[in-house]
Design a protein around this motif. Structure first.
Motif, PDB file in Angstrom:
ATOM      1  N   LEU A 241       0.836  -1.205   0.000  1.00 40.79           N
ATOM      2  CA  LEU A 241       0.000   0.000   0.000  1.00 40.79           C
ATOM      3  C   LEU A 241       0.869   1.252   0.000  1.00 40.79           C
ATOM      4  O   LEU A 241       0.572   2.220  -0.721  1.00 40.79           O
ATOM      5  N   LYS A 242       1.912   1.270   0.789  1.00 35.81           N
ATOM      6  CA  LYS A 242       2.827   2.417   0.814  1.00 35.81           C
ATOM      7  C   LYS A 242       3.377   2.695  -0.582  1.00 35.81           C
ATOM      8  O   LYS A 242       3.366   3.828  -1.062  1.00 35.81           O
TER       9      LYS A 242
ATOM     10  N   SER B 186      -1.643   4.953 -12.411  1.00 37.87           N
ATOM     11  CA  SER B 186      -2.944   5.563 -12.674  1.00 37.87           C
ATOM     12  C   SER B 186      -3.900   5.308 -11.511  1.00 37.87           C
ATOM     13  O   SER B 186      -3.638   4.495 -10.621  1.00 37.87           O
ATOM     14  N   THR B 187      -5.040   5.989 -11.570  1.00 38.52           N
ATOM     15  CA  THR B 187      -6.078   5.759 -10.562  1.00 38.52           C
ATOM     16  C   THR B 187      -6.519   4.305 -10.577  1.00 38.52           C
ATOM     17  O   THR B 187      -6.668   3.673  -9.522  1.00 38.52           O
ATOM     18  N   ALA B 188      -6.724   3.759 -11.777  1.00 40.30           N
ATOM     19  CA  ALA B 188      -7.166   2.364 -11.881  1.00 40.30           C
ATOM     20  C   ALA B 188      -6.124   1.414 -11.299  1.00 40.30           C
ATOM     21  O   ALA B 188      -6.471   0.437 -10.601  1.00 40.30           O
ATOM     22  N   GLU B 189      -4.856   1.693 -11.560  1.00 33.93           N
ATOM     23  CA  GLU B 189      -3.801   0.833 -11.027  1.00 33.93           C
ATOM     24  C   GLU B 189      -3.736   0.919  -9.503  1.00 33.93           C
ATOM     25  O   GLU B 189      -3.506  -0.087  -8.818  1.00 33.93           O
ATOM     26  N   LEU B 190      -3.937   2.104  -8.965  1.00 34.10           N
ATOM     27  CA  LEU B 190      -3.957   2.260  -7.510  1.00 34.10           C
ATOM     28  C   LEU B 190      -5.109   1.468  -6.901  1.00 34.10           C
ATOM     29  O   LEU B 190      -4.911   0.710  -5.933  1.00 34.10           O
ATOM     30  N   ILE B 191      -6.306   1.626  -7.451  1.00 29.57           N
ATOM     31  CA  ILE B 191      -7.474   0.930  -6.905  1.00 29.57           C
ATOM     32  C   ILE B 191      -7.312  -0.582  -7.035  1.00 29.57           C
ATOM     33  O   ILE B 191      -7.560  -1.332  -6.079  1.00 29.57           O
ATOM     34  N   ASP B 192      -6.876  -1.035  -8.202  1.00 25.13           N
ATOM     35  CA  ASP B 192      -6.705  -2.479  -8.404  1.00 25.13           C
ATOM     36  C   ASP B 192      -5.656  -3.042  -7.448  1.00 25.13           C
ATOM     37  O   ASP B 192      -5.843  -4.112  -6.857  1.00 25.13           O
ATOM     38  N   GLY B 193      -4.555  -2.324  -7.304  1.00 20.46           N
ATOM     39  CA  GLY B 193      -3.508  -2.802  -6.410  1.00 20.46           C
ATOM     40  C   GLY B 193      -3.951  -2.814  -4.960  1.00 20.46           C
ATOM     41  O   GLY B 193      -3.648  -3.752  -4.213  1.00 20.46           O
TER      42      GLY B 193
END
Length: 773
Positions: free
Chosen positions: A17-18, A30-37
Motif C-alpha cells: 500500500l505504501k 494511474s487511478t485504476a492501477e492504484l485501486i486495483d492494487g
C-alpha cells in the motif's frame, strides 16, 4: 462460539500500500492501477485471515489513507475550502483532504486515542448536512462475497465516536444530523443480506457525560428501530467500557469488550451488573497492541470465567482491538534472538492464538497440550534472556534522589545565560531536526545494512550530507542549525539499535498514517548507554559553522510509547532507565561544547490515559522522566523539546512542569486551537509554533505563515517566540524543503524588522504582543 477479528493491518506483507500510494502521488501509476492494487492487497489480507481460522471476517476496515477520513468523505463532510475539488470528487479530493493543496490546508491530524496511529480530523462547516454519498462498507462486503464467497462483517466507525473525534461547534446537533445517513447505510446493508455489522465506539472507554450518554441512547434507538434482520455489535476497546450498566441495555445484538487493557474494569462490571440474555459478548482476549505471546493457560481461565456470564454459543473470541497496531507476522524475523522471537506474537500469531483458544475450549486442553507447553516454555525463556535484568541499571534507578529531577537554576536566570551564549536575534529560526532522506541516502543505508557498503564509505556519505546542509542552512539564514539526522532511519529505531535491552525486527512495519510506516523496536531488557549516540555527528556539524548547532535526541516517553515494551516492569521504571541514557548523552554533548539540545517528546500527549481519573499518575512519571533526563544540563545549555499533532489544553501545566527552555509545537494545521489553549494558560517559557505543514507536498505561502505568527504575537511576547516547521522534514523532497525554509526565514525577518522600532522604544517593558496586551 466463533472466532472473529476486529481489523487487520492494511499495509500489505511487503508494504504494497505504501508503494502504491507514493507511486500514485508521483504520477507513476494511474487511478485504476492504484485501486486495483489496493483491492488486491485487501483481498490478500482477507484470504490470510480465513486461512488462520477467522470465521467471521471483518470487511471495510481497509483504507487507502485513514478510516476516519473515509467516514467523513462517505458522509459528504467536505470543508468549504475544498469545494472547488468537490465537483471532480474521487481521489483528487480525498488526497487533498489528507495532504492539502496550494490553496487549501489539509485536515488536522491527531493521534487515534492513545496510539501512534494518526487520523484526519473531520471538520463541520455551519451549513454542513451529512448525506450518504457511497456505502463503502457495503462495497467491501460485496467484494468479499464476489471474490471469496464469504459473508463478511462490515466494520464502521460509530456515530458517537466519529462526532467526538470531529471539529464541531455543537456536538449534539452533529450527532443528531448523523442519524439519517447512518440509518440509510445500515438499511442498505440489511437489504443486501448483511447479518452482522461491527460498530466501533472506542470513545465509550473515555469519560462520557450523562448528556452524551443520553444522546448516544437516542442515536442507537433511532438506528435500530427500522432494522429487522441486521444485527449490530457495539465494539469498545482501549480500556473498560464506561456506563456499562446502560450500554448493555442499548438495542444492539452484541457488545465487544477489551479484556486486555480493560480486563479489571470489564470483569468488575460483569460481576456487578451481569450480561443480558440474548446478546453476544465479543471477548477481546488477545492483545492487539503489544507483541508478547499470550499466556494461554491464563486466557483459558479468563474465558471459563466469562462463560459464567454468557453461554458459550454467545461468546465470540477476538483481539482486544484492531490488529492495525501490530506488524503482520514474526515469520522471517530470523535476526532476532531465538528466545525473543519465540516469545512474540504479531497479527498473524494473534489470530492463531484465537484459533488455539477455541479449540481448547471446544475439545479440551489435552488436544492442545503441546502448544500450551510451547507457549509456557517461550515465556520462561524470555525471563532468562541476556540483558533482561542488569543489577547495575536497577541500582542506579533505585538510588535516585529528589535533586536528580530538577535543574538548580530557575528558567528566568537560565534564559539570560543562554541568550548571551547563543546570541540569537528576536524570533529566531530553527528546524525540528531532520532533513530530506533522499533516494541515494536510503539506498546507501540499505547497502550498508546488507554489508555491501563499508562503514567508512557510509560514514563519509553521512558527513557529506551534513556538510552540504550546514552550508545550505547558513545560506538560507537559519539561526539555530541542526545536523540533519541523515544517519537515522527513524527517531526511535536509530537509538534502539545502539542500546542494550532493545531488539530490532527485519519487517515489523506498522502504519502510522497514510503511506507512513514505522518499525517499532522491541524493548525486552534493562537499558543503558554503552556508547555515545549522537556526539560524533553533532560535533562534526558544529565544527563546520560558527552558528550554534542544536543536538537532537528522543525523549524517554516517546522511546517507551513508540516501542513494543516489556510488561514485567512499570512504565515509570522503564522510563527512568531511558531518561538516564539521555542524561548521559547530554553530559557528553555538553563536554563537546554543544549549547542547545532538543529532547523530542511527540508521544507525551499521546500517552495520556483516556480517563481523567488515571492521568495524574501518568503525568507524574512522564514529567519526572523528562526532568531526570535534562536536570543534569548546565544552566547555559538551552533545552528544547518538540511535540506534535495533539490537543494540549489539558496538559499545559504538565508541559510547564517539564522545565524545558523552549518547546516547539505543531500549529500549521491547528494553530487557532493551540493558541487558544496557551492564551488561557498564560504560558511564560519560550515556544516555537510550527508555521508550515511538513506533511503537505505544497510549499507554504508566506502570508499564511505571517498571519499565524501575527496571531501568536497577540498571545506571546516577541522574546518568547521562535519560528520553525511543525515537524521534521525527512519525508519531503529537497526542493520542497528548501523552498519552505526560504519562505519561513523571509517571514521571520520581515516580522523581526517590523518589531525593531517597537522594541527600541520599549526596551524595559513587555512587547506589544505580550500576554494580556
Amino acid at each position: 462460539m466463533l472466532v472473529t477479528n476486529l481489523g487487520y493491518p492494511r499495509i500489505g506483507r511487503q508494504r504494497e500500500l505504501k508503494r502504491l500510494l507514493e507511486s500514485y502521488w508521483e504520477g507513476r501509476c494511474s487511478t485504476a492501477e492504484l485501486i486495483d492494487g489496493a483491492q488486491a492487497t485487501e483481498e490478500a489480507n482477507w484470504r490470510r485471515q480465513l486461512k488462520l481460522g477467522i470465521e467471521l471476517l471483518p470487511v471495510g476496515d481497509f483504507s487507502l489513507y485513514d478510516h476516519v477520513l473515509d467516514t467523513a468523505v462517505m458522509f459528504g463532510l467536505i470543508p468549504a475550502r475544498f469545494k472547488p475539488l468537490s465537483q471532480n470528487g474521487g481521489l483528487d479530493l480525498y488526497f487533498a483532504l489528507a495532504r492539502g493543496t496550494e490553496d487549501a490546508p489539509a485536515l488536522a491530524m491527531r493521534k487515534w486515542f492513545d496510539t501512534n496511529y494518526h487520523y484526519l480530523v473531520p471538520e463541520w462547516d455551519p451549513e454542513t448536512q451529512p448525506v450518504l454519498s457511497r456505502n463503502l462498507p457495503l462495497d467491501a462486503f460485496r467484494r468479499a462475497q464476489r471474490r471469496l464467497g464469504t459473508a463478511g462483517k462490515p466494520v464502521v466507525l460509530g456515530p458517537f465516536t466519529f462526532v467526538k473525534l470531529s471539529r464541531v461547534t455543537n456536538w449534539q446537533r452533529a450527532l443528531e444530523a448523523m442519524v439519517p445517513p447512518y440509518a440509510q447505510m445500515l438499511q442498505e446493508m440489511e437489504a443486501a443480506g448483511v447479518e452482522w455489522v461491527q460498530v466501533d465506539e472506542p470513545a465509550l472507554v473515555c469519560d462520557v457525560t450523562a448528556a452524551e450518554l443520553k444522546a448516544l441512547t437516542a442515536t442507537y434507538t433511532e438506528l435500530a428501530r427500522p432494522l429487522k434482520n441486521l444485527k449490530l455489535i457495539l465494539q469498545t476497546y482501549f480500556g473498560s467500557a464506561n456506563w456499562f450498566s446502560h450500554l448493555i441495555t442499548l438495542p444492539v445484538a452484541g457488545i465487544g469488550l477489551d479484556f486486555v487493557r480493560g480486563r479489571r474494569g470489564n470483569l468488575a462490571n460483569l460481576e456487578h451488573y451481569g450480561f443480558p440474555p440474548g446478546k453476544v459478548l465479543g471477548a477481546g482476549i488477545v492483545d492487539g497492541r503489544n507483541v508478547w505471546r499470550t499466556n494461554i493457560e491464563e486466557a483459558l481461565r479468563l474465558l471459563e470465567k466469562l462463560q459464567s456470564f454468557v453461554p458459550r454459543e454467545r461468546l465470540w473470541l477476538q483481539p482486544s482491538c484492531s490488529l492495525l497496531h501490530l506488524p503482520l507476522s514474526t515469520a522471517g524475523e530470523d535476526s532476532l534472538p531465538p528466545a525473543l522471537r519465540e516469545a512474540l506474537a504479531f497479527a498473524d500469531e494473534r489470530l492463531a492464538e484465537l484459533r488455539l483458544l477455541k479449540r481448547a475450549l471446544a475439545e479440551g486442553t489435552g488436544v492442545v497440550a503441546a502448544e500450551i507447553s510451547a507457549a509456557n516454555r517461550a515465556l520462561r525463556a524470555l525471563e532468562t534472556m541476556d540483558h533482561r535484568r542488569i543489577p547495575a541499571v536497577r541500582a542506579r534507578v533505585a538510588a535516585l534522589k529528589e535533586e536528580d529531577f530538577s535543574r538548580p537554576t530557575p528558567f528566568s536566570e537560565r534564559k539570560e545565560l543562554q541568550k548571551r551564549r547563543l546570541g540569537l536575534p528576536p524570533l529566531p529560526t530553527t528546524t525540528i531536526g531532520s532533513f530530506p532522506q533522499t533516494p541515494d541516502l536510503r539506498a546507501a543505508r540499505a547497502r550498508f545494512r546488507r554489508g555491501e557498503l563499508g562503514r567508512q564509505e557510509y560514514q563519509a556519505l553521512i558527513r557529506e550530507k551534513i556538510a552540504a546542509w550546514i552550508r545550505l542552512q547558513e545560506r538560507l539564514g537559519l539561526d539555530l542549525l541542526v545536523h540533519g539526522e541523515f544517519e537515522r532511519s527513524d527517531m526511535v529505531e536509530y537509538f534502539a539499535a545502539r542500546l542494550p535491552g532493545f531488539a530490532l525486527t527485519t519487517n515489523g512495519w506498522v502504519q502510522s498514517y497514510g503511506s507512513r510506516c514505522v518499525k517499532p523496536p522491541i524493548l525486552y531488557g534493562d537499558v543503558w548507554r554503552s556508547q555515545p549516540l549522537t556526539v560524533a555527528e553533532t560535533t562534526y556539524a558544529q565544527s563546520l559553522t560558527s552558528k550554534p548547532v542544536k543536538a537532537i535526541l528522543t525523549g524517554p516517553v516517546t522511546f517507551l510509547k513508540w516501542s513494543f515494551v516489556r510488561e514485567d516492569l512499570s512504565e515509570q521504571e522503564v522510563a527512568y532507565q531511558l531518561a538516564l541514557v539521555i542524561r548521559d548523552e547530554i553530559r557528553d554533548l555538553e563536554r563537546e561544547g554543544i549549547a542547545a539540545i532538543q529532547i523530542d517528546e511527540p508521544a507525551f500527549r499521546e500517552g495520556l490515559p483516556l480517563r481523567a481519573r488515571d492521568r495524574e499518575r501518568y503525568l507524574y512519571w512522564a514529567v519526572t522522566a523528562f526532568r531526570l533526563a535534562t536536570a543534569g544540563a548546565g544552566p547555559e545549555t538551552q533545552i528544547h523539546t518538540h511535540m506534535c499533532y495533539s490537543e494540549f489544553g489539558d496538559i499545559i501545566h504538565a508541559i510547564e512542569g517539564l522545565d524545558a527552555d523552549v518547546i516547539s509545537l505543531e500549529a500549521a494545521r491547528s494553530g487557532a486551537g493551540v493558541l487558544a489553549a496557551f492564551r488561557e494558560a498564560g504560558y511564560r517559557r519560550d515556544i516555537g509554533l510550527g508555521v508550515f505543514d511538513v506533511h503537505s507536498p505544497h510549499p507554504p505561502e508566506e502570508e499564511a505563515m505571517a498571519r499565524l505568527l501575527r496571531e501568536a504575537l497577540r498571545v506571546f511576547a516577541a522574546e518568547q517566540l521562535w519560528v520553525n516547521p511543525d515537524c521534521g522534514l525527512k519525508t519531503r523532497r529537497e526542493e520542497e524543503a528548501v523552498t519552505a525554509l526560504e519562505r519561513m526565514v523571509a517571514v521571520a525577518r520581515r516580522l523581526r524588522a517590523a518589531l525593531a522600532p517597537e522594541r527600541h522604544g520599549k526596551q524595559n517593558g513587555p512587547s506589544k504582543g505580550a500576554i494580556g496586551s
